[in-house]
Design a protein around this motif. Structure first.
Motif, PDB file in Angstrom:
ATOM      1  N   PRO A  62      -1.951   1.217  -0.011  1.00 51.49           N
ATOM      2  CA  PRO A  62      -2.734   2.442  -0.123  1.00 51.49           C
ATOM      3  C   PRO A  62      -1.951   3.726   0.135  1.00 51.49           C
ATOM      4  O   PRO A  62      -2.462   4.793  -0.187  1.00 51.49           O
ATOM      5  CB  PRO A  62      -3.847   2.276   0.919  1.00 51.49           C
ATOM      6  CG  PRO A  62      -3.463   1.162   1.770  1.00 51.49           C
ATOM      7  CD  PRO A  62      -2.453   0.361   1.057  1.00 51.49           C
ATOM      8  N   ALA A  75     -13.296  -3.324   7.029  1.00 55.14           N
ATOM      9  CA  ALA A  75     -12.163  -2.856   6.236  1.00 55.14           C
ATOM     10  C   ALA A  75     -11.055  -3.893   6.224  1.00 55.14           C
ATOM     11  O   ALA A  75     -10.439  -4.168   5.190  1.00 55.14           O
ATOM     12  CB  ALA A  75     -11.644  -1.537   6.804  1.00 55.14           C
ATOM     13  N   MET A 131      -7.983   0.621  -6.733  1.00 54.49           N
ATOM     14  CA  MET A 131      -8.921   0.620  -5.612  1.00 54.49           C
ATOM     15  C   MET A 131      -8.923   2.010  -5.026  1.00 54.49           C
ATOM     16  O   MET A 131      -7.907   2.476  -4.519  1.00 54.49           O
ATOM     17  CB  MET A 131      -8.478  -0.375  -4.537  1.00 54.49           C
ATOM     18  CG  MET A 131      -8.953  -1.777  -4.778  1.00 54.49           C
ATOM     19  SD  MET A 131      -8.365  -2.833  -3.473  1.00 54.49           S
ATOM     20  CE  MET A 131      -9.504  -2.401  -2.180  1.00 54.49           C
ATOM     21  N   CYS A 132     -10.056   2.672  -5.083  1.00 55.66           N
ATOM     22  CA  CYS A 132     -10.124   3.985  -4.449  1.00 55.66           C
ATOM     23  C   CYS A 132     -11.117   3.920  -3.289  1.00 55.66           C
ATOM     24  O   CYS A 132     -11.691   2.871  -3.009  1.00 55.66           O
ATOM     25  CB  CYS A 132     -10.471   5.066  -5.447  1.00 55.66           C
ATOM     26  SG  CYS A 132     -11.958   4.774  -6.365  1.00 55.66           S
ATOM     27  N   GLY A 133     -11.307   5.007  -2.620  1.00 60.29           N
ATOM     28  CA  GLY A 133     -12.229   5.049  -1.489  1.00 60.29           C
ATOM     29  C   GLY A 133     -11.534   5.181  -0.153  1.00 60.29           C
ATOM     30  O   GLY A 133     -12.191   5.268   0.871  1.00 60.29           O
ATOM     31  N   TYR A 134     -10.195   5.206  -0.140  1.00 58.59           N
ATOM     32  CA  TYR A 134      -9.486   5.355   1.125  1.00 58.59           C
ATOM     33  C   TYR A 134      -9.603   6.773   1.671  1.00 58.59           C
ATOM     34  O   TYR A 134      -9.238   7.014   2.808  1.00 58.59           O
ATOM     35  CB  TYR A 134      -8.009   4.991   0.951  1.00 58.59           C
ATOM     36  CG  TYR A 134      -7.776   3.509   0.803  1.00 58.59           C
ATOM     37  CD1 TYR A 134      -7.670   2.695   1.921  1.00 58.59           C
ATOM     38  CD2 TYR A 134      -7.678   2.926  -0.446  1.00 58.59           C
ATOM     39  CE1 TYR A 134      -7.471   1.351   1.788  1.00 58.59           C
ATOM     40  CE2 TYR A 134      -7.478   1.574  -0.583  1.00 58.59           C
ATOM     41  CZ  TYR A 134      -7.368   0.788   0.542  1.00 58.59           C
ATOM     42  OH  TYR A 134      -7.169  -0.545   0.419  1.00 58.59           O
ATOM     43  N   MET A 135     -10.024   7.702   0.847  1.00 60.20           N
ATOM     44  CA  MET A 135     -10.178   9.083   1.312  1.00 60.20           C
ATOM     45  C   MET A 135     -11.640   9.532   1.225  1.00 60.20           C
ATOM     46  O   MET A 135     -11.930  10.715   1.214  1.00 60.20           O
ATOM     47  CB  MET A 135      -9.267   9.975   0.458  1.00 60.20           C
ATOM     48  CG  MET A 135      -8.883  11.340   0.973  1.00 60.20           C
ATOM     49  SD  MET A 135      -8.766  11.555   2.715  1.00 60.20           S
ATOM     50  CE  MET A 135      -7.413  10.493   3.126  1.00 60.20           C
ATOM     51  N   HIS A 136     -12.564   8.553   1.163  1.00 61.44           N
ATOM     52  CA  HIS A 136     -13.975   8.923   1.047  1.00 61.44           C
ATOM     53  C   HIS A 136     -14.455   9.537   2.343  1.00 61.44           C
ATOM     54  O   HIS A 136     -14.429   8.906   3.386  1.00 61.44           O
ATOM     55  CB  HIS A 136     -14.812   7.685   0.708  1.00 61.44           C
ATOM     56  CG  HIS A 136     -16.274   7.989   0.629  1.00 61.44           C
ATOM     57  ND1 HIS A 136     -16.784   8.832  -0.320  1.00 61.44           N
ATOM     58  CD2 HIS A 136     -17.315   7.601   1.388  1.00 61.44           C
ATOM     59  CE1 HIS A 136     -18.088   8.941  -0.142  1.00 61.44           C
ATOM     60  NE2 HIS A 136     -18.433   8.206   0.884  1.00 61.44           N
ATOM     61  N   ARG A 137     -14.909  10.798   2.245  1.00 63.12           N
ATOM     62  CA  ARG A 137     -15.295  11.495   3.457  1.00 63.12           C
ATOM     63  C   ARG A 137     -16.779  11.836   3.475  1.00 63.12           C
ATOM     64  O   ARG A 137     -17.251  12.505   4.378  1.00 63.12           O
ATOM     65  CB  ARG A 137     -14.468  12.775   3.589  1.00 63.12           C
ATOM     66  CG  ARG A 137     -12.989  12.470   3.517  1.00 63.12           C
ATOM     67  CD  ARG A 137     -12.137  13.642   3.857  1.00 63.12           C
ATOM     68  NE  ARG A 137     -11.843  14.449   2.696  1.00 63.12           N
ATOM     69  CZ  ARG A 137     -10.900  15.388   2.670  1.00 63.12           C
ATOM     70  NH1 ARG A 137     -10.200  15.623   3.728  1.00 63.12           N
ATOM     71  NH2 ARG A 137     -10.676  16.083   1.583  1.00 63.12           N
ATOM     72  N   GLY A 138     -17.503  11.397   2.454  1.00 63.94           N
ATOM     73  CA  GLY A 138     -18.952  11.546   2.467  1.00 63.94           C
ATOM     74  C   GLY A 138     -19.450  12.956   2.254  1.00 63.94           C
ATOM     75  O   GLY A 138     -20.369  13.402   2.934  1.00 63.94           O
ATOM     76  N   THR A 149      -3.708   8.342  -0.881  1.00 59.67           N
ATOM     77  CA  THR A 149      -4.089   6.983  -0.543  1.00 59.67           C
ATOM     78  C   THR A 149      -4.843   6.308  -1.673  1.00 59.67           C
ATOM     79  O   THR A 149      -5.996   5.948  -1.527  1.00 59.67           O
ATOM     80  CB  THR A 149      -4.948   6.981   0.713  1.00 59.67           C
ATOM     81  OG1 THR A 149      -5.990   7.918   0.521  1.00 59.67           O
ATOM     82  CG2 THR A 149      -4.152   7.368   1.913  1.00 59.67           C
TER      83      THR A 149
END
Lengths: 392, 170
Positions: free
Chosen positions: A39, A16, A65-72, A47
């Motif tokens: 972010p 990261a 840019m996203c993906g800072y809150m990706h929790r799967g 974020t």
């Protein structure tokens, strides 16, 4: 800091940091000035990171840019059972939680061949609209806050509590109700709830009127939003926008009316609001009208509530037979769909979640070209996304 | 404040300074996920109104903050930003970890992209459990933190030592 980090976590941390560093180097070496938002920035509701290249006061190009809150979520759904997933998906769009449960439960019911009783469907519709009010009423205050007016945000938080109270008194949760079950609902409505809800709805209508005067009629607000961030109907459709962002561009498309998923919308008297302009003002204006329309729908749902059971007959241990189903509904933020693949187990084999905000922010690089720096905030706020809904 | 650094603080002065620190906590809002809305309800709504406790929730940057509320899911991607935020804050600094996700990973305990607890990155003073915690629970955490600030030994705290065991609300 502590010695408890696993090797995988250390690797993720290093990766990261490296990704952050690469972007920064990329930004520094280019011509012109770069503006980095996020972010963590109040205007991004969490974020989201927006990187804009500027020429003076104007944006030349912008990137998200996203993906800072990706929790799967999609991977987690594969290792959970159906009732457990219900708890999990509540948290995708955290402002209108109940609306996240409904399409998932409907998809599972469709595969099992179970039909919820009419009363359960009505209460589902009622809570669907309550979560729409809880979500969009906060938006109105939030938009004004982004544009520099703090008072409407206090009003929004004040009046949103009345909706949360009603949700809490039935489900026990302020905004993660986890109330839906395959085949019906967890509980029936308590005594006296309907009268309280109607009182809360008239309160919310007064809030809408107040906001229409205070915010939408304000000259500064209009100057900041009218003609700013125009998205024509064709562009909106090609980027896959949905919800108020699409209707604010003049496209008359609402899945509550256009899709037949068994909820009680076809028995209500209501209207789909659109606005032809496609600018920031029209998108937020459509949301205000939707809150008002939703309060009227809740009134009708309270009046016409059918009697009967709230739970169909379902086995104690839920196993969904083999098959695939896709159910999409009109959530507060736009279209939300679950593509559910089952192999006959207690949990799904694969779940694909289509969330509205991910498509809604994909238009950001297009719409931010050529705008002035303060308008970035107005446009992002009017597009209205929830980070959990973007990153899943 | 050369007096504080020298370690020879008179007791009445410590008491007075602690009292003023207690009622002027500048709280930086690090809203990440669902808990950010409950934090917003606690900080910016007339019903809960955190300012009556002497907490000012609108510092312009972490460099002006005494307290940071980490509310929501901490993912591996946001970790460097949180670490940098903490390093920017001036001593003495306090951290409230709000919600199950920030405490331990919460419902995402087996997710591949979620950091299982913000305490792996920065030291935490108060844990507020719940998913999400009610605004009242966050206010309770702030009140407990204020009690701790009142009884603090300033010189050791200024040096970043003697943080004490973390407080758990509830």
């Amino acid at each position: 800091m502590t010695g408890t980090l696993t090797e995988a976590q250390q690797l993720a941390y290093a990766n990261a940091q490296a990704a952050d560093g690469r972007v920064n180097v990329d930004l520094e070496t280019d011509e012109g000035m770069t503006l980095n938002m996020g972010p963590q920035h109040p205007a991004t509701h969490g974020t989201l990171r927006v990187i804009a290249k500027l020429d003076g006061e104007q944006v030349v190009s912008a990137d998200v840019m996203c993906g800072y809150m990706h929790r799967g979520y999609e991977k987690l759904c594969e290792v959970r059972s159906y009732p457990q997933i219900n708890t999990l998906v509540n948290r995708i769009d955290w402002l209108g939680s109940f609306a996240n449960e409904v399409p998932f439960i409907l998809a599972a019911e469709q595969l099992m061949g179970v039909e919820a009783p009419p009363r359960a469907m009505w209460i589902r519709t009622l809570f669907f609209e309550l979560s729409r009010i809880a979500n969009l009423s906060l938006f109105i205050g939030d938009l004004a806050l982004q544009l520099g007016a703090q008072t409407p945000a206090f009003y929004a938080f004040r009046d949103r509590e009345f909706v949360l109270n009603q949700i809490e008194s039935v489900t026990g949760g302020r905004f993660h109700p986890n109330f839906d079950r395959i085949g019906g609902l967890k509980d029936d409505l308590p005594k006296g709830w309907i009268a309280d809800t109607k009182a809360a709805m008239s309160r919310l209508r007064a809030y809408c009127d107040e906001m229409e005067d205070l915010v939408y009629g304000n000259e500064i607000f209009q100057t900041r939003t009218r003609g700013i961030g125009i998205i024509p109907a064709g562009v909106a459709q090609s980027y896959g926008l949905s919800g108020a962002n699409l209707r604010g561009s003049g496209v008359d498309w609402d899945l509550r009316r256009d899709a037949n998923i068994g909820l009680a919308y076809d028995q209500l008297d209501w209207k789909v609001w659109t606005h032809p302009d496609g600018d920031s003002f029209s998108r937020s204006w459509v949301r205000l009208q939707e809150v008002r329309e939703a309060t009227k729908m809740v009134d009708q749902l309270c009046d016409g509530m059918p009697a009967g059971p709230i739970m169909a007959k379902v086995p104690r241990i839920i196993k969904v037979p083999e098959g695939e189903a896709y159910v999409v509904t009109e959530n507060p933020l736009g279209q939300m769909g679950y593509y559910l693949v089952s192999k006959g187990d207690t949990g799904p084999f694969r779940v694909k979640i289509r969330t509205a905000s991910f498509n809604n922010i994909s238009v950001v690089p297009w719409v931010l070209r050529g705008v002035y720096v303060p308008d970035i905030i107005a446009i992002l706020a009017s597009l209205y996304f929830i980070l959990g809904d973007i990153d899943k | 404040m050369g007096l504080v650094e020298s370690g020879k603080m008179p007791k009445p002065l410590t008491k007075l300074l602690n009292l003023s620190r207690k009622y002027s906590v500048w709280a930086y809002q690090w809203g990440l996920a669902c808990c950010a809305i409950e934090m917003g309800a606690a900080f910016a709504s007339p019903r809960y109104d955190v300012m009556r406790l002497g907490v000012i929730p609108f510092p312009a940057s972490p460099r002006q903050a005494d307290l940071v509320v980490i509310s929501g899911t901490v993912t591996d991607k946001i970790v460097p930003a949180i670490r940098r935020l903490y390093e920017q804050m001036p001593d003495p600094k306090y951290v409230i970890s709000m919600g199950s996700c920030a405490n331990c990973g919460g419902p995402y305990w087996d997710s591949y992209s979620v950091t299982k607890g913000v305490d792996q990155i920065i030291p935490v003073d108060v844990y507020v459990p719940g998913c999400p915690p009610r605004p009242e629970a966050l206010l309770e955490g702030i009140v407990l933190l204020q009690e701790r600030i009142q009884n603090e030994d300033m010189p050791t705290r200024w040096r970043g030592e003697n943080r004490g065991e973390p407080i758990v609300v509830g």
